[in-house]
Enzyme design. Structure first.
Site, PDB file in Angstrom:
ATOM      1  N   LYS A   1       0.835  -1.213   0.000  1.00  0.00           N
ATOM      2  CA  LYS A   1       0.000   0.000   0.000  1.00  0.00           C
ATOM      3  C   LYS A   1       0.868   1.262   0.000  1.00  0.00           C
ATOM      4  O   LYS A   1       0.516   2.277  -0.613  1.00  0.00           O
ATOM      5  CB  LYS A   1      -0.921  -0.012   1.224  1.00  0.00           C
ATOM      6  CG  LYS A   1      -1.835   1.225   1.356  1.00  0.00           C
ATOM      7  CD  LYS A   1      -2.746   1.398   0.146  1.00  0.00           C
ATOM      8  CE  LYS A   1      -3.943   2.288   0.391  1.00  0.00           C
ATOM      9  NZ  LYS A   1      -3.714   3.552   1.069  1.00  0.00           N
TER      10      LYS A   1
ATOM     11  N   GLU B   1       0.629   6.825  -6.577  1.00  0.00           N
ATOM     12  CA  GLU B   1      -0.505   7.743  -6.637  1.00  0.00           C
ATOM     13  C   GLU B   1      -0.033   9.199  -6.641  1.00  0.00           C
ATOM     14  O   GLU B   1      -0.539  10.029  -7.402  1.00  0.00           O
ATOM     15  CB  GLU B   1      -1.410   7.474  -5.436  1.00  0.00           C
ATOM     16  CG  GLU B   1      -2.634   8.349  -5.311  1.00  0.00           C
ATOM     17  CD  GLU B   1      -3.376   8.053  -4.031  1.00  0.00           C
ATOM     18  OE1 GLU B   1      -3.444   8.938  -3.160  1.00  0.00           O
ATOM     19  OE2 GLU B   1      -3.875   6.917  -3.877  1.00  0.00           O
TER      20      GLU B   1
END
Length: 342
Positions: free
Chosen positions: A188, A195
């Site tokens: 993550k 991102e």
């Protein structure tokens, strides 16, 4: 299954709703009792305290923490005296994976299982589902399969990759056991680092389009201004809402982030309600740290992180030093800044 959720913020509350919609029961707790009361509906049992919360869970208790990384240890310290051997703790927030390795060892001494679950999906997760990146013991992950499969988007979320055998992995459902403790949040962490880079690329590219009319504008003529040599090449007035909508259809840069960008530009073309101060919750920094430890170059992700620092005014003193040096060696006087960075 019956699960306890601690933390009923933007994501935790919607996760409870998705779980109960999928037929599970949830015991819900938050330090803000108003959040508990607002969530009560069939399938949800409210808890008034952590002791009340644990008492309402069957054994082995399955407890999902959806709280800021900074208060996970505090919550674990309060929970530990209330738990029994065999209970399961899930940290679904954005903790640093180093902390997961430590917590796993500490909880193992009490025979309590610990999973770190990187959770992506944001406020739209209730409808779209959540992408779940899981670290911990495989048998515990398998035991909680019904929970993860309900939260995840499922097979219908995306067509299968060409050449990939069907049913080969739970990844096709939107959740995956990535490895031992820490692995979920490691994956993550890198996800969020990427991102940052994607968001930065969209923002910078659209900003170039926004300023493609510079050739029409009157520019200052002085020693402090670089002249625009060929203004005829910058005579465009682009509709950014239309361009972002165009790119959503058949373009190689299409994505959910672009969908969100198109929606933002449609509702507020000049983005007047935003100040442009971009926060970071840690994952981008940790991604860079991991890259340094591994000796892996990440210039794009590093630049995206530093751009966020700059958006918060953290380059102010350095910028002043640049002006001071220019004034010192050349007598250059600062020009007045234009509003909005224009």
């Amino acid at each position: 299954m019956k699960l306890g959720m601690i933390g009923l913020g933007r994501m935790g509350a919607n996760m409870v709703k998705r779980l109960t919609k999928g037929g599970h029961e949830c015991v819900a707790y938050d330090v803000r009792q108003d959040s508990v009361k607002a969530l009560l509906h069939p399938g949800v049992i409210g808890a008034s305290s952590l002791a009340d919360f644990v008492e309402k869970l069957p054994k082995p208790a399955v407890i999902w923490l959806m709280v800021p990384a900074a208060v996970v240890d505090e919550n674990l310290a309060l929970l530990l005296p209330l738990l029994s051997a065999g209970d399961i703790i899930i940290d679904g927030g954005n903790s640093y994976y180093h902390d997961d390795v430590r917590r796993g060892i500490e909880l193992q001494a009490h025979q309590i299982h610990y999973l770190d679950v990187g959770t992506s999906g944001g406020v739209a997760g209730y409808d779209r589902g959540y992408c779940l990146m899981i670290g911990g013991e495989r048998q515990v992950v398998e035991y909680l399969g019904p929970i993860f499969s309900t939260l995840a988007p499922g097979l219908a979320a995306s067509p299968p990759t060409a050449g990939r055998s069907a049913g080969g992995s739970t990844a096709e459902l939107g959740y995956l056991h990535c490895g031992p403790q820490g692995a979920g949040h490691f994956v993550k962490m890198i996800h969020n680092g990427i991102e940052y880079g994607l968001m930065g690329a969209y923002a910078e590219g659209l900003n170039i389009l926004r300023n493609a009319n510079v050739g029409k504008l009157k520019s200052d003529v002085d020693a402090e201004t670089t002249p625009l040599r060929r203004p005829e090449y910058y005579q465009y007035e682009f509709d950014l809402a239309d361009i972002s909508e165009l790119w959503r259809r058949g373009s190689v840069i299409g994505s959910w982030l672009l969908d969100l960008t198109a929606g933002a530009l449609l509702s507020d073309p000049t983005l007047e309600k935003y100040q442009g101060r971009v926060s970071d919750s840690g994952e981008g920094r940790w991604t860079i740290n991991a890259a340094i430890d591994e000796g892996v170059p990440v210039p794009v992700l590093s630049a995206a992180l530093y751009a966020r620092f700059n958006s918060r005014g953290n380059a102010g003193f350095a910028d002043k030093l640049l002006s001071a040096m220019r004034h010192g060696f050349g007598g250059h006087v600062e020009k007045e800044s234009k509003p909005g960075g224009e």
